[in-house]
Enzyme design. Structure first.
Site, short mmCIF file in Angstrom:
data_model
loop_
_atom_site.label_atom_id
_atom_site.label_comp_id
_atom_site.label_asym_id
_atom_site.label_seq_id
_atom_site.Cartn_x
_atom_site.Cartn_y
_atom_site.Cartn_z
N ASP A 1 -5.74 13.61 -25.81
CA ASP A 1 -5.87 12.22 -25.33
C ASP A 1 -5.22 11.33 -26.38
O ASP A 1 -5.79 11.06 -27.43
CB ASP A 1 -7.35 11.89 -25.14
CG ASP A 1 -7.57 10.44 -24.69
OD1 ASP A 1 -6.60 9.66 -24.73
OD2 ASP A 1 -8.71 10.12 -24.32
N TYR B 1 0.85 -1.20 0.00
CA TYR B 1 0.00 0.00 0.00
C TYR B 1 0.88 1.24 0.00
O TYR B 1 1.85 1.32 0.76
CB TYR B 1 -0.90 0.03 1.23
CG TYR B 1 -2.36 0.05 0.84
CD1 TYR B 1 -2.88 1.13 0.13
CD2 TYR B 1 -3.21 -1.01 1.14
CE1 TYR B 1 -4.21 1.13 -0.28
CE2 TYR B 1 -4.53 -1.01 0.74
CZ TYR B 1 -5.03 0.07 0.02
OH TYR B 1 -6.32 0.08 -0.39
N ARG C 1 -1.89 -2.72 -18.81
CA ARG C 1 -3.08 -1.85 -18.75
C ARG C 1 -2.78 -0.78 -17.72
O ARG C 1 -2.32 -1.07 -16.60
CB ARG C 1 -4.31 -2.65 -18.33
CG ARG C 1 -4.53 -3.93 -19.10
CD ARG C 1 -5.97 -4.38 -19.03
NE ARG C 1 -6.77 -3.59 -19.92
CZ ARG C 1 -6.80 -3.76 -21.24
NH1 ARG C 1 -6.14 -4.71 -21.82
NH2 ARG C 1 -7.53 -2.97 -22.00
N LYS D 1 -1.87 0.37 -25.19
CA LYS D 1 -2.21 0.28 -26.62
C LYS D 1 -0.90 0.30 -27.42
O LYS D 1 -0.07 -0.58 -27.20
CB LYS D 1 -3.21 1.37 -26.97
CG LYS D 1 -4.52 1.20 -26.15
CD LYS D 1 -5.60 2.20 -26.44
CE LYS D 1 -6.77 1.99 -25.50
NZ LYS D 1 -7.80 3.05 -25.65
N GLU E 1 -0.54 4.85 -0.67
CA GLU E 1 -1.32 6.06 -0.97
C GLU E 1 -0.45 7.30 -0.84
O GLU E 1 0.36 7.40 0.09
CB GLU E 1 -2.52 6.18 -0.02
CG GLU E 1 -3.66 5.28 -0.43
CD GLU E 1 -4.85 5.38 0.52
OE1 GLU E 1 -4.72 6.01 1.58
OE2 GLU E 1 -5.89 4.81 0.20
N THR F 1 -3.34 6.06 -22.33
CA THR F 1 -3.28 4.72 -21.75
C THR F 1 -1.86 4.23 -22.00
O THR F 1 -1.11 4.79 -22.79
CB THR F 1 -4.25 3.74 -22.45
OG1 THR F 1 -3.91 3.68 -23.83
CG2 THR F 1 -5.69 4.19 -22.30
#
Ligand SMILES: *Cc1c(COP(=O)(O)O)cnc(C)c1O
Length: 443
Positions: A197, A52, A232, A226, A54, A223
């Site tokens: 984008d 973790y 991903r 691609k 954050e 992203t």
């Protein structure tokens, strides 16, 4: 790699193996897909997923992040270098949350936002009606002209009339080069944030096969799975121009991702895999790869046109093409998608500009070359693939989608039965498998 899961959970193991076999034996030609390297996969499957963290490097809400900080900083620095930008957030889970974070960072509820309309190739998150972007903000969609190029007169007129807070340039189904410079001019004229984008074309940009938005946009979202050929994931970058317009923009973006908005703890295995993928892009091989994607797309488009297949805009500048099937009837994309899938060629049905069908039953299919180029295919293979695609379109062109919902379901079932026994499709499938086996997935 799957030795352990094979023993402990054969059920999941079998399914993963089945999917790997599907990928190996067929041609992935969905333009938003690719095949990652084993190095990317190893990072993704690492212990980093246990942690973790954050917050951001040096500012975490949990202890024990000395190593994670180094990993995230590495990914950030590689992203800044790859795209020549002063700020990068590499934590966003995926493209859609990245775009949602941009709204959170620079818009208030109800602000006007401009983007390419979904049926014209735009993304859901650029203001489509059912998406947060179109429900919580006032959508001002622009369109493409009959020839498939963005309608600049409309973009300028709408921007002048509505004075939007934010203008998107980017798409999921657009086959021409994005005119970032013209968009920047229009955004400046009306004082809007200009967001590029580049989800689909990020890899092409790094390879020098598409113009970069870095000198023109304020914010860039992308992203990483691609053409960039990573896991991903997604990134949000702020440019020099963005920091000139708003010196707090980088902080606003980071705060919108966490804690104001779209997520909690970062996916550290994903961040490491992004760093690996970015490292791979900074090689001469990747630059060749990006250029070959476009060369392959152009070769495939030319061969399809030569065989009588109609393409939106008459060709392509990037990694994808859109087949216009309207001359065979409304909503026929589904038949071509299913028949090609039966033959081991995976594409997706897609709307074309001014589509008489619907997003679920559109009159086109979208075809792309990033994944098959990763496997090493070249112009010669594109010629062969074009022959198969044209033959399959010819095989199913007379099917006509009935109107009612139940009639449709019954008809599609009949269609599937018929195509699964179709001799032409079955013999193409054999040839497809043979070709695919000669071009293995990357190591
Ligand atoms: C793919 C894509 C996205 C969304 O990415 P996800 O990771 O699927 O959420 C956003 N914008 C554009 C232009 C895309 O092509």
């Amino acid at each position: 790699m799957l030795d352990k899961i094979k023993q402990t959970d054969p059920e999941v193991y079998e399914l993963i193996e089945a999917e790997i076999a599907r990928q190996k034996g067929g041609l992935e030609m969905i333009p938003s897909e690719n095949h990652t390297s084993s190095s990317v996969l190893e990072a993704l499957g690492s212990r980093l997923t246990d942690k973790y963290s954050e917050g951001y490097p040096g500012k975490r809400y949990y202890a024990g992040n000395q190593v994670i900080d180094k990993i995230e900083n590495l990914a950030i620095n590689r992203a800044k270098k790859a795209f020549s930008v002063p700020h990068a957030n590499v934590q966003v889970y995926s493209g859609s949350p990245a775009n949602t974070a941009v709204y959170l960072a620079v818009c208030e509820l109800g602000d006007k936002v401009m983007g390419l309309d979904l049926p014209d190739g735009g993304h859901l998150t650029h203001g489509w009606k059912i998406n947060i972007s179109g429900r919580y903000f006032k959508r001002v969609p622009y369109h493409v002209k009959e020839d498939g190029y963005i309608d600049f007169e409309e973009v300028r007129a709408l921007a002048q009339e509505h004075k939007p807070k934010l203008i998107w340039c980017g798409a999921t189904a657009y086959v021409r080069e994005f005119p970032f410079e013209e968009f920047a001019k229009i955004a400046d004229e009306v004082g809007a944030y200009f967001v590029a984008d580049i989800a689909h074309i990020a890899g092409l940009i790094i390879a020098g096969a598409h113009v970069s938005p870095a000198p023109y946009a304020h914010i860039i979202t992308t992203t990483t799975h691609k053409t960039l050929r990573g896991p991903r994931g997604a990134m949000i970058m702020v440019t020099e121009r963005g920091l000139e317009k708003d010196p707090e923009l980088a902080d606003k973006i980071d705060a919108a991702v966490f804690p104001r908005g779209v997520q909690g703890g970062p996916h550290n295995h994903q961040t490491a895999a992004i760093a690996v993928a970015l490292g791979e892009t900074m090689t001469p091989e990747f630059s060749e790869y990006g250029k070959q994607i476009v060369a392959n797309a152009k070769a495939l488009a030319a061969a399809l046109i030569d065989k009588g297949v109609k393409l939106v805009s008459g060709g392509t500048d990037n990694h994808m093409m859109l087949v216009d099937l309207t001359k065979y009837g409304v909503g026929n994309g589904i038949f071509v998608q299913e028949a090609l899938d039966m033959a081991g060629i995976t594409v997706n049905k897609n709307t074309i500009p001014k589509d008489p069908g619907s997003p679920f039953y559109p009159s086109g299919v979208r075809i792309g070359t990033p994944a098959i180029t990763t496997r090493g295919m070249k112009e010669k293979e594109m010629e062969q693939i074009a022959g198969w695609i044209a033959a399959i379109i010819e095989e199913v062109k007379d099917y006509q989608l009935p109107k009612g919902k139940e009639a449709r379901a019954a008809y599609l079932k009949e269609f599937d039965d018929a195509t699964s026994k179709n001799e032409t499709i079955l013999s193409i499938k054999k040839e497809v498998t043979q070709l695919a086996e000669n071009f293995p997935l990357p190591q």
